[in-house]
Design an enzyme around this catalytic site. Structure first.
Site, short mmCIF file in Angstrom:
data_model
loop_
_atom_site.label_atom_id
_atom_site.label_comp_id
_atom_site.label_asym_id
_atom_site.label_seq_id
_atom_site.Cartn_x
_atom_site.Cartn_y
_atom_site.Cartn_z
N ASP A 131 0.84 -1.20 0.00
CA ASP A 131 0.00 0.00 0.00
C ASP A 131 0.87 1.25 0.00
O ASP A 131 1.80 1.37 0.82
CB ASP A 131 -0.90 0.00 1.24
CG ASP A 131 -1.74 1.25 1.34
OD1 ASP A 131 -2.68 1.39 0.54
OD2 ASP A 131 -1.43 2.10 2.20
N GLU B 262 0.43 -1.42 -5.35
CA GLU B 262 -0.70 -0.48 -5.48
C GLU B 262 -0.16 0.91 -5.78
O GLU B 262 0.44 1.55 -4.91
CB GLU B 262 -1.52 -0.47 -4.19
CG GLU B 262 -2.77 0.41 -4.26
CD GLU B 262 -2.61 1.77 -3.58
OE1 GLU B 262 -3.48 2.63 -3.78
OE2 GLU B 262 -1.61 1.96 -2.87
#
Length: 492
Positions: free
Chosen positions: A192, A232
């Protein structure tokens, strides 16, 4: 177990109460639909300032949700993905609280980024203006560390303090996170916000060469422990293509706005253009716990002079159509209308973005399921959820319109919804049919499209028309080829 089958994206608490409830749901009403689950942050506190993406202890399971034994049980017979939040930790984490108290005397002080850590000789106005951030303003928060006022680097919110991956303290921390997850049964790691980790003077501090080096290091750790990595990153579509060459998996964030554009403007050409060049090692989504990405199909300051997949005027028209289709509720949740500002997304459920049109909604999901990659389906999207304006009013956080807390009664009722039944039929086909392990072909002719998979005698085909939302799914079976699902199955 194969990795190509569909996965559910969900918070344990917002769909099923806790980890055991989620396992019961996956083994019960949702059986056969999902080969895996992306378990959104379950670390303490899972209900923090950013819905778990601000972990105080990234190596633990919040006891209100369950234990590592529950995670391992969930992983029995299915893939579990979890987040490695690479860029930051909670400002209330034990390490940072020690830095607040002791300043540079804390052994953890080097782990956290301040303005001076990146710009030791000071930052010019030009330096600061160049820094890329997904929200308005500069990424710094004034904090007192050991009695001294400092500018602490906070890319996302003041509750999320950035870490310095140039330091051994940061890597000791991240290694402990990877160890905890992989020993807990997690075999896919989602990195992330990794794009923001490579902060270097003289750059925009986003997707720098240092970011590549940090990503490679985490990927190596994951592989040593038998796990795959999903990166991501929101950005220009060419960045996703480049990243895909270096990692196991990337998101196809361009697919959602291109599908929405096709179904609202009756225009398949941009989607067809993307199908020609997109990376195959992708995780496909329509909706996620964040908003509907726009930067992923448009031009970007990060790639000056390079066009996007959609022209700016088409992007503007798409955003307006989403706002109109949602009855204006997405406008109230997006940009300056709500806190937790995002410059690159529209906050709206995908169902509302398509005006709650069951036929077009199921067609959108079927297009996703037929496009190569690992399809992930967000829990609100699976249950055809509408924008939660009550939650938005309570929190003021724009993305909360798409983060509804479902009661057991709401889940039971949603499972009878035509759009939900249609999605589940498509998911079960995608999860079980041999054709999807074979070769993909596609064709576009005006507003009509055909997506097909073939493996030997096994074949599955989606034909559709974005002009009127009609579609049919054909698949081979023991008794030959037949229609598995059609638009008439989800509309009166």
């Amino acid at each position: 177990m194969t990795f190509h089958g569909p996965q559910l994206i969900t918070y344990a608490d917002r769909l099923a109460g806790d980890l055991r409830g989620l396992r019961t749901l996956l083994d019960g009403p949702l059986a056969g639909a999902f080969d895996g689950v992306h378990l959104l942050p379950f670390y303490p506190p899972y209900d923090g300032a950013d819905a778990g993406f601000d972990p105080r202890d990234h190596t633990a399971v919040d006891p209100r949700l369950g234990s590592w034994d529950d995670v391992r049980a969930l992983a029995g017979g299915r893939t579990v993905m979890a987040d490695v939040i690479v860029n930051h930790v909670s400002a209330e984490s034990e390490r940072f609280r020690d830095v607040r108290e002791r300043g540079d005397d804390s052994p953890h002080a080097p782990m956290f980024l301040t303005l001076g850590a990146v710009f030791p000789d000071g930052a010019t106005e030009e330096d600061l203006a160049r820094v890329y951030r997904p929200r308005p303003g500069l990424p710094f928060t004034v904090m007192t560390l050991g009695g001294r006022r400092r500018l602490v680097w906070t890319t996302f919110t003041p509750d999320q303090v950035d870490i310095d991956l140039r330091t051994p303290q940061a890597w000791e921390y991240l290694t402990s996170v990877v160890d905890a997850l992989t020993s807990g049964g997690v075999t896919m790691l989602r990195l992330d916000a990794v794009g923001y980790t490579g902060k270097e003077a003289g750059t925009d501090c986003f997707m720098t060469p240092a970011t590549d080096a940090y990503t490679e290091r985490i990927v190596a750790q994951a592989h040593e422990r038998g796990a795959q990595v999903l990166v991501e990153v929101h950005g220009h579509h060419t960045q996703q293509i480049e990243i895909a060459r270096k990692v196991d998996l990337v998101y196809d964030f361009a697919l959602p706005p291109l599908v929405l554009h096709a179904l609202t403007a009756g225009d398949l050409e941009p989607l067809a253009g993307w199908l020609q060049i997109r990376p195959a090692n992708a995780v496909t989504v329509l909706d996620t716990h964040d908003g509907i990405g726009i930067v992923d199909v448009g031009p970007s300051d990060l790639r000056p002079g390079e066009p996007g997949l959609l022209a700016p005027e088409k992007i503007d028209a798409l955003v307006e159509r989403i706002h109109e289709n949602s009855g204006g509720t997405s406008r109230q949740a997006t940009g300056a209308a709500a806190s937790n500002l995002d410059l690159y997304q529209v906050n709206c459920t995908f169902y509302d973005a398509l005006a709650r049109d069951d036929r077009r909604y199921v067609l959108a999901r079927l297009i996703q399921l037929f496009v190569p990659g690992i399809p992930q389906v967000y829990y609100v999207g699976l249950l055809a959820g509408a924008n939660d304006m009550d939650l938005l009013a309570a929190t003021g956080v724009g993305r909360d319109v798409n983060r509804h807390h479902f009661t057991p009664e709401e889940v039971t009722a949603a499972l009878e919804h035509p759009a939900v039944r249609g999605q589940l039929a498509g998911l079960r086909l995608r999860s079980s049919h041999a054709a999807f392990g074979g070769t993909f072909e596609w064709d576009v002719d005006g507003t009509r499209g055909c997506l097909a998979w073939t493996a030997g005698e096994a074949r599955a085909t989606l034909t559709f028309d974005v002009a009127d939302g009609t579609f049919a799914v054909h698949a081979t079976g023991d008794d030959g080829e037949h229609v598995v699902l059609a638009h008439t199955d989800v509309t009166a």
